[in-house]
Scaffold this motif. Structure first.
Motif, short mmCIF file in Angstrom:
data_model
loop_
_atom_site.label_atom_id
_atom_site.label_comp_id
_atom_site.label_asym_id
_atom_site.label_seq_id
_atom_site.Cartn_x
_atom_site.Cartn_y
_atom_site.Cartn_z
N PRO A 36 0.84 -1.20 0.00
CA PRO A 36 0.00 0.00 0.00
C PRO A 36 0.87 1.24 0.00
CG PRO A 36 0.10 -0.98 2.19
CD PRO A 36 0.85 -1.89 1.29
N ALA A 37 0.24 2.35 -0.34
CA ALA A 37 0.98 3.61 -0.32
C ALA A 37 1.49 3.87 1.08
CB ALA A 37 0.07 4.74 -0.76
N PRO A 38 2.73 4.33 1.18
CA PRO A 38 3.27 4.60 2.51
C PRO A 38 2.53 5.75 3.17
CG PRO A 38 4.83 5.22 0.80
CD PRO A 38 3.67 4.62 0.11
N ALA A 39 2.68 5.84 4.46
CA ALA A 39 2.04 6.91 5.20
C ALA A 39 2.51 8.25 4.68
CB ALA A 39 2.38 6.78 6.69
N GLY A 40 1.67 9.22 4.67
CA GLY A 40 2.07 10.55 4.23
C GLY A 40 1.69 10.82 2.79
N VAL A 41 1.32 9.78 2.03
CA VAL A 41 0.89 9.99 0.66
C VAL A 41 -0.63 9.99 0.68
CG1 VAL A 41 0.87 9.05 -1.65
CG2 VAL A 41 2.93 8.89 -0.26
N ALA A 42 -1.23 10.99 0.09
CA ALA A 42 -2.68 11.11 0.10
C ALA A 42 -3.32 9.88 -0.53
CB ALA A 42 -3.10 12.36 -0.67
N PRO A 43 -4.42 9.40 0.01
CA PRO A 43 -5.04 8.20 -0.55
C PRO A 43 -5.43 8.46 -2.00
CG PRO A 43 -6.31 9.09 1.34
CD PRO A 43 -5.11 9.94 1.18
N GLY A 44 -5.29 7.46 -2.83
CA GLY A 44 -5.63 7.61 -4.24
C GLY A 44 -4.49 8.11 -5.08
N THR A 45 -3.40 8.56 -4.46
CA THR A 45 -2.26 9.01 -5.25
C THR A 45 -1.57 7.79 -5.85
OG1 THR A 45 -1.95 10.70 -3.57
CG2 THR A 45 -0.18 10.42 -5.18
N PRO A 46 -1.39 7.78 -7.16
CA PRO A 46 -0.67 6.64 -7.73
C PRO A 46 0.83 6.77 -7.50
CG PRO A 46 -1.24 8.18 -9.46
CD PRO A 46 -1.79 8.75 -8.19
N PRO A 47 1.56 5.67 -7.57
CA PRO A 47 3.02 5.76 -7.47
C PRO A 47 3.57 6.60 -8.62
CG PRO A 47 2.31 3.47 -7.40
CD PRO A 47 1.12 4.28 -7.78
N VAL A 48 4.68 7.26 -8.42
CA VAL A 48 5.34 7.99 -9.50
C VAL A 48 5.70 7.02 -10.61
CG1 VAL A 48 7.28 9.45 -10.12
CG2 VAL A 48 6.36 9.54 -7.81
N LEU A 49 6.25 5.92 -10.20
CA LEU A 49 6.72 4.93 -11.17
C LEU A 49 6.27 3.55 -10.72
CD1 LEU A 49 8.71 4.10 -13.55
CD2 LEU A 49 10.39 3.75 -11.75
N GLN A 50 5.70 2.83 -11.65
CA GLN A 50 5.36 1.44 -11.36
C GLN A 50 5.95 0.59 -12.47
OE1 GLN A 50 0.98 1.75 -11.02
NE2 GLN A 50 1.20 0.17 -9.45
N LEU A 51 6.64 -0.45 -12.10
CA LEU A 51 7.11 -1.41 -13.09
C LEU A 51 6.34 -2.69 -12.88
CD1 LEU A 51 10.99 -0.88 -12.88
CD2 LEU A 51 9.35 0.20 -14.42
N ARG A 52 5.89 -3.28 -13.95
CA ARG A 52 5.12 -4.52 -13.86
C ARG A 52 5.74 -5.57 -14.75
NH1 ARG A 52 3.99 -3.31 -10.01
NH2 ARG A 52 2.21 -2.25 -9.11
N GLY A 53 6.34 -6.56 -14.15
CA GLY A 53 6.84 -7.73 -14.90
C GLY A 53 7.88 -7.40 -15.95
N ILE A 54 8.78 -6.47 -15.64
CA ILE A 54 9.78 -6.06 -16.63
C ILE A 54 10.75 -7.21 -16.92
CG2 ILE A 54 11.77 -4.55 -17.01
CD1 ILE A 54 9.21 -3.04 -17.27
N GLY A 55 10.95 -7.46 -18.18
CA GLY A 55 11.93 -8.46 -18.62
C GLY A 55 12.81 -7.87 -19.70
N LYS A 56 14.11 -8.07 -19.56
CA LYS A 56 15.05 -7.57 -20.58
C LYS A 56 16.10 -8.65 -20.81
CE LYS A 56 17.21 -4.97 -23.37
NZ LYS A 56 16.59 -4.64 -24.66
N PHE A 57 16.27 -9.05 -22.05
CA PHE A 57 17.19 -10.15 -22.35
C PHE A 57 18.26 -9.72 -23.32
CE2 PHE A 57 12.74 -11.70 -22.09
CZ PHE A 57 12.80 -12.14 -20.79
N PHE A 58 19.46 -10.18 -23.08
CA PHE A 58 20.54 -10.02 -24.05
C PHE A 58 20.92 -11.42 -24.51
CE2 PHE A 58 20.97 -6.29 -21.28
CZ PHE A 58 20.80 -5.32 -22.25
N PRO A 59 21.58 -11.53 -25.63
CA PRO A 59 21.92 -12.87 -26.12
C PRO A 59 22.58 -13.71 -25.02
CG PRO A 59 22.51 -11.23 -27.75
CD PRO A 59 22.03 -10.48 -26.55
#
Lengths: 528, 354
Positions: free
Chosen positions: A5-28
């Motif tokens: 959950p949002a940490p204390a001090g952040v107004a309810p309903g405020t989305p995170p600045v940055l959200q990463l979801r299931g990031i995958g990055k592959f090199f050979p």
């Protein structure tokens, strides 16, 4: 863990600045990131922790648009985003300060701030740019001299310029890669004060580090990456350095005892080959990188050195091989005082050295394989006699080394850089093992090798031990360290915390030591 | 992006470089011929004249050897310095310093040639070394960029020569302008006007090639040039090696100046270095870091210089000659770069990036 959950001090309903979801990055052949979820909230300093190669930098390069992820999504303020270039990330309010600054050295601070900035006035005199820079500098609380040239600034001042560059472009998320690596303690303190002020305005910071105490000091939450995946996100208040260190390296460890000596192996010598007595090193920033280290190396024994990278391992390696002068203390070779740091002296004494950055500092890339293999033995017969250099004998030596290293080389006259990195590493390792008649200092010798090659490398080390050579094995892989070493020393902040018996060592103890806790109950097995 | 018709090799094979350089020279000769034809000269007549007065006649060959002699030494000076990764742009100044020192000896010391010449030789070498001494120490102990310091000293040496040849050492006998009097001793001639300095220069270049490839010192220089960090790691005293290499380089250029004074010009004259120092850089670049290659590179450069003089006799201005030199070197540089590329087998020739 990711659905915190949002940490204390952040107004309810405020989305995170940055959200990463299931990031995958592959090199050979490499999975750099996989299934990484991360939330960064406004008003938090989020530390990203992990070993070298854990995927921290790749992940941040994905966030800043340098790389495009193969999987997953990036969500900014609740809206999905794709960045095809760093410029787009900057426009979206994500700014990164790299470890190696990207400033034009010959330009002034003001010119660097305005470089490539679309809000820079079209016609700008130095005076205008300097005034703007002064205003920005005051607004964000990073004092700089707008008219100074970047090349005249200290590392800390250059970093402030980098940060201002990013902040001037209205960044709300500031990403910093190892920001304190080049700073003095005072500069680090200033940086942290400024970051806290930035956070207080409702902005967010991601700080990449592997300095545990700094993570503890500055961050609100910590995410730990290991092998390209996220292990977890923790509130810093619930953490301690030892627990973080253990989580960073702690995978399931398969303990195999490689300490058993075969028939006829040399026993551990009774007199030390090399001794360090209260050795300290202070670098040119005035930081003590090695503090009061005392150490005895015995023939026929492997001494493992554990620790989070950057805690003095490099300096220890260099002092042990004559590449770095000590500031105080004594070094003894066979009981004789060594009065100057001269690599040639150590080579002569039979000290081999597999350096950490071997491809950069142990090879001459544009010279032939043969010339590179002769690097350690050219002054001695059969290659060097009467001041001459016998190319034929050098060729023979190169063939011997290549054969032992099991590297097939089509043409020994071709530049060594034409070989793959793995093969170059094998050749360096074999070359150093050849000359290590007394001591081998191996810094991260298994880094970058695949599993089979790692097993071979560890076999090299135990072979040398059985021949009566003293081996110093520096690694960040606790499994390898525990399996091979007879004793393990742990480094923290340039200090050798403790040297413990590897057989009796357990993960928890080492974790504590890596985090700087000098647990008194571990002293029982310590060497004097 | 997926299919590339060419692959870049990290290091170009020598055979490919040779072939492409020959192609570059031929191509530039064609361009020159075209331009000359358009401006009303007959390329065929000119070519015949140039060939006859350079390679095709004894007089031409003698001239070539005289041009090659200083170029061999200045080219070797720059090449040796380049082996440890430093650029000696000051061969011109060291050339003058060597010439001045040798002239000083010849003017002040009277005796049989067998006695004076060796002293002149040593003085020439020491003069060149002295001229590079400050850049050397600045480089070794303070990390001062040697390109700038060596370059700037060229102008001082050149002006010093003008001062001496118009002032204290001016010719009081025949009244020749900007020149000393004719020196009383000279290097004996071996073939026509070619003096013994020429074979000595060839031997020196070959000897240097052997020293660099067959001695410990040479090995340490090569390592130090290829990766100073690795040299330090191997315990090589890089600073001492830098000092010795730079002094050697200056000495070679100084010797070139002594040969020129005592073998070819027989006087110290203002402007006598004739750009041999700077052309030594061109020779070294053409030689691609190999001392043995300095010989053919110096020959090529001497041919270009000699042809230039022939063309000037045919009412072509000196700037045309300079432009031709530039064109040939430019084409060779392109050839060298192209030698790094080789066609990739199986790539579709007109493969649009897929």
């Amino acid at each position: 863990m990711s659905k915190q959950p949002a940490p204390a001090g952040v107004a309810p309903g405020t989305p995170p600045v940055l959200q990463l979801r299931g990031i995958g990055k592959f090199f050979p052949g490499v999975i750099a990131n996989k299934d990484v979820d991360l939330d960064v909230w406004p008003g938090e300093i989020h530390a990203l922790l992990g070993e070298n190669g854990a995927g921290k930098s790749t992940l941040m390069n994905v966030v800043t648009g340098i790389y495009q992820p193969e999987e997953g999504e990036i969500i900014l303020d609740g809206y999905g985003q794709t960045f095809t270039s760093p410029q787009e990330a900057i426009r979206a309010g994500i700014g990164m300060v790299h470890q190696h600054f990207k400033l034009v050295q010959a330009f002034t601070v003001a010119e660097n701030i305005h470089l490539g900035w679309d809000e820079a006035p079209r016609i700008a005199s130095p005076a205008v740019m300097e005034a703007r820079t002064r205003e920005i500098s005051e607004r964000f609380g990073f004092p700089v001299r707008p008219d100074a040239r970047v090349c005249d600034l200290s590392a800390g001042e250059q970093q402030r310029v980098e940060i201002l560059r990013v902040l001037a472009r209205k960044a709300r998320l500031l990403i910093m890669d190892e920001p304190t690596a080049v700073l003095t303690p005072e500069e680090t303190g200033e940086l942290f004060r400024a970051l806290r002020a930035f956070r207080a305005q409702g902005n967010a910071v991601i700080i990449i580090s592997h300095k545990l105490d700094e993570v503890m000091e500055i961050s609100d939450r910590v995410s730990i990456l290991r092998g390209g995946r996220k292990v977890g996100t923790f509130n810093t208040a619930d953490c301690n350095p030892s627990m973080l260190a253990a989580t960073m390296v702690g995978r399931d460890i398969v303990r195999r005892n490689m300490r058993a000596r075969p028939e006829g192996a040399a026993p551990i010598a009774t007199d030390p080959v090399m001794q360090l007595r209260n050795v300290s090193v202070r670098d040119d920033r005035g930081v003590d990188t090695l503090r009061d280290v005392s150490l005895d190396l015995y023939g026929g024994e492997i001494l493992g050195i554990a620790g989070v990278a950057g805690n003095g391992q490099r300096e220890l390696t260099h002092v042990l091989t004559g590449l770095m002068a000590r500031t105080s203390g004594e070094i003894l070779l066979d009981g004789n005082l060594v009065d100057r740091a001269d690599p040639a002296l150590f080579v002569q004494a039979g000290v081999g050295h597999i350096p950490e950055d071997r491809l950069r500092s142990a090879l001459a890339p544009s010279l032939s394989v043969t010339a590179n293999m002769a690097l350690r033995e050219y002054p001695y017969p059969p290659i060097g006699t009467h001041g001459l250099y016998d190319a034929q004998a050098a060729g023979g030596l190169a063939r011997d080394i290549a054969e032992l290293a099991q590297v097939t080389i089509p043409d020994f006259a071709m530049p060594v850089r034409n070989l793959s990195g793995g093969n170059q590493q094998r050749l360096v390792a074999r070359r150093e093992i050849r000359i290590a008649s007394r001591v081998l200092v191996a810094a991260y010798p298994a880094r970058g090798l695949d599993i089979g090659a790692i097993a071979t490398m560890l076999g090299y080390l135990t072979d040398l031990r059985d021949q009566g050579v003293a081996v110093v094995f520096i690694s960040e892989d606790l499994e390898d360290l525990l399996n091979v070493s007879d004793r393990i020393g742990v480094m923290f902040h340039g200090r050798l915390m403790s040297v413990i018996d590897a057989e009796a060592a357990d993960m928890a103890t080492i974790g504590l030591l890596m985090g700087g806790r000098d647990a008194t109950n571990t002293q029982s097995g310590a060497a004097q | 992006m997926a299919t590339r018709a060419f692959q870049r090799l990290p290091s170009a094979p020598a055979g490919r470089i040779l072939v492409l350089r020959l192609a570059a020279i031929v191509l530039s000769l064609c361009i020159i011929a075209g331009v000359l034809a358009l401006s009303g000269h007959s390329p065929v007549v000119l070519a015949e004249l140039i060939l006859r007065s350079t390679l095709g006649s004894r007089f031409g060959l003698e001239d070539l050897a005289l041009f090659m002699c200083p170029l061999l030494l200045t080219g070797a000076a720059v090449t040796v310095c380049g082996t440890i990764g430093l650029w000696n742009i000051g061969a011109e100044g060291q050339f003058y310093a060597g010439a001045i020192a040798a002239t000083g000896v010849a003017l002040g010391l009277h005796g049989p040639a067998i006695m004076v010449l060796p002293v002149m030789t040593i003085a020439g070498i020491l003069g060149g070394m002295a001229w590079i001494a400050v850049p050397t120490l600045a480089r070794a102990y303070a990390g001062v960029n040697e390109i700038i310091t060596t370059l700037l000293l060229n102008f001082i040496a050149s002006l010093l020569t003008y001062y001496l040849t118009t002032g204290p050492w001016r010719d009081r006998i025949s009244g020749a302008q900007v020149s000393t009097q004719r020196l009383s001793v000279s290097i004996p001639e071996m073939w026509g006007i070619v003096h013994w300095g020429f074979p000595v220069a060839i031997v020196i270049v070959i000897g240097l090639a052997l020293v660099l490839s067959r001695t410990r010192w040479g090995y340490e220089i090569r390592i130090g040039g290829a990766n100073p960090e690795a040299a330090r790691y191997a315990g090589i005293p890089v600073r001492l090696r830098i000092i010795s290499v730079m002094l050697l380089s200056g000495g070679l250029a100084g010797l070139a100046g002594m040969f020129e004074v005592a073998g070819t010009v027989h006087r110290l004259q203002g402007g006598m270095a004739n750009n041999f120092g700077y052309l030594g850089i061109v020779v070294a670049v053409l030689a691609r870091g190999s001392c043995l290659n300095v010989i053919p590179a110096a020959l090529l450069m001497a041919l270009i210089l000699d042809s230039g003089i022939v063309m000037q006799t045919q009412q072509l201005s000196a700037s045309v000659v300079l432009a031709i030199t530039g064109l040939i070197l430019f084409m060779i540089a392109i050839g060298d770069e192209l030698a790094h590329y080789r066609p990739v087998a199986g790539a579709t020739p007109k493969g649009k990036a897929s």
